[in-house]
Design an enzyme around this catalytic site. Sequence first.
Site, mmCIF file in Angstrom:
data_model
loop_
_atom_site.group_PDB
_atom_site.id
_atom_site.type_symbol
_atom_site.label_atom_id
_atom_site.label_comp_id
_atom_site.label_asym_id
_atom_site.label_seq_id
_atom_site.Cartn_x
_atom_site.Cartn_y
_atom_site.Cartn_z
ATOM 1 N N ASP A 22 0.794 -1.253 0.000
ATOM 2 C CA ASP A 22 0.000 0.000 0.000
ATOM 3 C C ASP A 22 0.816 1.288 0.000
ATOM 4 O O ASP A 22 0.247 2.362 0.146
ATOM 5 C CB ASP A 22 -0.964 0.043 1.197
ATOM 6 C CG ASP A 22 -2.319 -0.558 0.844
ATOM 7 O OD1 ASP A 22 -2.498 -0.940 -0.328
ATOM 8 O OD2 ASP A 22 -3.178 -0.655 1.733
ATOM 9 N N LYS A 25 3.273 1.445 -4.948
ATOM 10 C CA LYS A 25 4.120 0.927 -6.038
ATOM 11 C C LYS A 25 3.387 0.892 -7.375
ATOM 12 O O LYS A 25 3.911 1.334 -8.395
ATOM 13 C CB LYS A 25 4.611 -0.495 -5.690
ATOM 14 C CG LYS A 25 5.429 -0.555 -4.428
ATOM 15 C CD LYS A 25 5.789 -1.987 -4.052
ATOM 16 C CE LYS A 25 4.590 -2.817 -3.640
ATOM 17 N NZ LYS A 25 3.931 -2.378 -2.407
ATOM 18 N N THR A 26 2.172 0.349 -7.345
ATOM 19 C CA THR A 26 1.434 0.185 -8.599
ATOM 20 C C THR A 26 0.974 1.542 -9.139
ATOM 21 O O THR A 26 1.060 1.806 -10.343
ATOM 22 C CB THR A 26 0.255 -0.786 -8.395
ATOM 23 O OG1 THR A 26 0.770 -2.006 -7.850
ATOM 24 C CG2 THR A 26 -0.451 -1.091 -9.702
ATOM 25 N N HIS A 85 3.016 -7.851 -0.564
ATOM 26 C CA HIS A 85 2.649 -8.792 0.488
ATOM 27 C C HIS A 85 3.767 -9.781 0.794
ATOM 28 O O HIS A 85 4.456 -10.254 -0.107
ATOM 29 C CB HIS A 85 1.396 -9.555 0.104
ATOM 30 C CG HIS A 85 0.258 -8.679 -0.280
ATOM 31 N ND1 HIS A 85 0.150 -8.129 -1.541
ATOM 32 C CD2 HIS A 85 -0.784 -8.225 0.432
ATOM 33 C CE1 HIS A 85 -0.935 -7.384 -1.575
ATOM 34 N NE2 HIS A 85 -1.519 -7.419 -0.388
HETATM 35 N N1 LIG Z 1 -2.250 10.496 -1.276
HETATM 36 C C1 LIG Z 1 -1.666 9.578 -2.031
HETATM 37 N N2 LIG Z 1 -2.137 8.324 -2.066
HETATM 38 C C2 LIG Z 1 -1.517 7.434 -2.853
HETATM 39 C C3 LIG Z 1 -0.382 7.778 -3.624
HETATM 40 N N3 LIG Z 1 0.017 6.668 -4.306
HETATM 41 C C4 LIG Z 1 -0.820 5.689 -3.972
HETATM 42 N N4 LIG Z 1 -1.767 6.141 -3.093
HETATM 43 C C5 LIG Z 1 -2.861 5.356 -2.532
HETATM 44 O O1 LIG Z 1 -2.341 4.326 -1.727
HETATM 45 C C6 LIG Z 1 -3.091 3.120 -1.890
HETATM 46 C C7 LIG Z 1 -2.178 2.003 -2.310
HETATM 47 O O2 LIG Z 1 -1.661 2.251 -3.598
HETATM 48 P P1 LIG Z 1 -1.084 1.079 -4.512
HETATM 49 O O3 LIG Z 1 -0.460 1.717 -5.681
HETATM 50 O O4 LIG Z 1 -2.101 0.024 -4.755
HETATM 51 O O5 LIG Z 1 0.019 0.493 -3.543
HETATM 52 P P2 LIG Z 1 0.946 -0.788 -3.754
HETATM 53 O O6 LIG Z 1 2.225 -0.462 -3.077
HETATM 54 O O7 LIG Z 1 1.001 -1.158 -5.188
HETATM 55 O O8 LIG Z 1 0.152 -1.876 -2.942
HETATM 56 P P3 LIG Z 1 0.345 -3.488 -3.005
HETATM 57 O O9 LIG Z 1 0.566 -3.872 -4.430
HETATM 58 O O10 LIG Z 1 -0.939 -4.010 -2.463
HETATM 59 O O11 LIG Z 1 1.504 -3.781 -2.121
HETATM 60 C C8 LIG Z 1 -4.184 3.450 -2.895
HETATM 61 O O12 LIG Z 1 -5.347 3.784 -2.210
HETATM 62 C C9 LIG Z 1 -3.623 4.627 -3.627
HETATM 63 O O13 LIG Z 1 -4.614 5.462 -4.191
HETATM 64 C C10 LIG Z 1 0.097 9.124 -3.554
HETATM 65 O O14 LIG Z 1 1.065 9.513 -4.189
HETATM 66 N N5 LIG Z 1 -0.593 9.971 -2.752
HETATM 67 MG MG LIG Z 2 0.541 -3.029 -6.122
#
Ligand SMILES: Nc1nc2c(ncn2[C@@H]2O[C@H](COP(=O)(O)OP(=O)(O)OP(=O)(O)O)[C@@H](O)[C@H]2O)c(=O)[nH]1
Ligand SMILES: [Mg+2]
Length: 393
Positions: A22, A25-26, A85
């Site tokens: 969270d 990354k994505t 994860h």
């Molecule tokens: N305010 C804010 N929220 C963000 C930003 N980037 C991501 N988010 C939020 O953070 C949450 C997780 O974002 P993801 O891109 O799914 O994170 P991840 O690291 O890929 O998560 P996993 O693949 O599950 O490990 C989402 O609700 C996004 O909208 C950012 O730059 N600013």
């Molecule tokens: Mg992701």
Amino acid sequence: MSKTAYVRTKPHLNIGTMGHVDHGKTTLTAAITKVLAERGSGTFVPFDRIDRAPEEAARGITINIAHVEYETDTRHYAHVDMPGHADYVKNMVTGAAQLDGAILVVSALDGIMPQTAEHVLLARQVGVDHIVVALNKADAVDDGEDAVLTDLVELEVRELLTAHGYGGDAVPVVRVSGLKALEGDARWTASIDALLDAVDTYVPMPERYVDAPFLLPVENVLTITGRGTVVTGAVERGTVRVGDRVEVLGAEVDTVVTGVETFGKPMEEAQAGDSVALLLRGVPRDAVRRGHIVAAPGSVVPSRRFSAQVYVLSTREGGRTTPVATGYRPQFYIRTADVVGDVDLGEMAVARPGETVTMTVELGREVPLEPGLGFAIREGGRTVGAGTVTAVV
Ligand SMILES: Nc1nc2c(ncn2[C@@H]2O[C@H](COP(=O)(O)OP(=O)(O)OP(=O)(O)O)[C@@H](O)[C@H]2O)c(=O)[nH]1
Ligand SMILES: [Mg+2]
């Protein structure tokens, strides 16, 4: 079906996002493709296309790492989005093994979390020499009191990197917002440009062993109806062309490469560092598996026994709470293979969490091994150790 061939105009590098669940990354991966698409170099890949690779939906097989490609002014990149994860560390190990550099995504709101540290440790172990930090969600911290907290997070990240041998003081730490850049906000679009500049300049072009005999660890196996069996993975060394004879170690078959593609584009010659799909003549789908090795015939001899230097993760790093002893039988993740092995600690007899020890390992099956090869040790779904082969016995 006419496909545009891949033309090698810029040096190619493999990078990826890693970091705690969270932390964004994505979202950041999607934002990078969007910013570059707007510059006219690449295709925008939206968030939901990254988290759910088309292969995954179409074939029902689990591809836990999504690949996207893009170009900056000076380079062509293949980018893998690493899942955060803990369950997916195994994929991170095999995915990270091919990375020339990594973007460590740390949420400025949360700071270092357990998987942030775990990924840095694994990156070190699998030979990722250069890390650039994206201090993400910078939009969500205001410029007043929170700014101090962000400075502290940055300090903490630099310390973590230094502790793992990355020279944290020199590592570029760029404050970004993947989310706002994705929304087209100019300030944060510029932050993505700054991040890409840091990657372009800080991650050096690695040495590619293009003159060595061809070797590719198999990551995935697919069937293309009417064409045959396709294996995918990153070329570890050497080159391969259509018509080349290869052997598949693990499947023990000799075959001929009848197609070479990268990101769906046919290529004349794949070389060390390229992420490719190889079409293999007359190989049944179920003969080849992830973990097998496609290599120039006779160029590698698989073996079972090796000695290694191993760091046993401390309990705090998510490792074991009790020591390991001779007779311990965990899983070894070597390249893309996952093999059980018997540990012999010799006179040491036991190794406590947090210690670095030498050991001899007898694997359950033969795999190509060589000094310097990195691997991870896993048990019950978590990483408990990381090591390097010192000698093949
Ligand atoms: N305010 C804010 N929220 C963000 C930003 N980037 C991501 N988010 C939020 O953070 C949450 C997780 O974002 P993801 O891109 O799914 O994170 P991840 O690291 O890929 O998560 P996993 O693949 O599950 O490990 C989402 O609700 C996004 O909208 C950012 O730059 N600013
Ligand atoms: Mg992701």
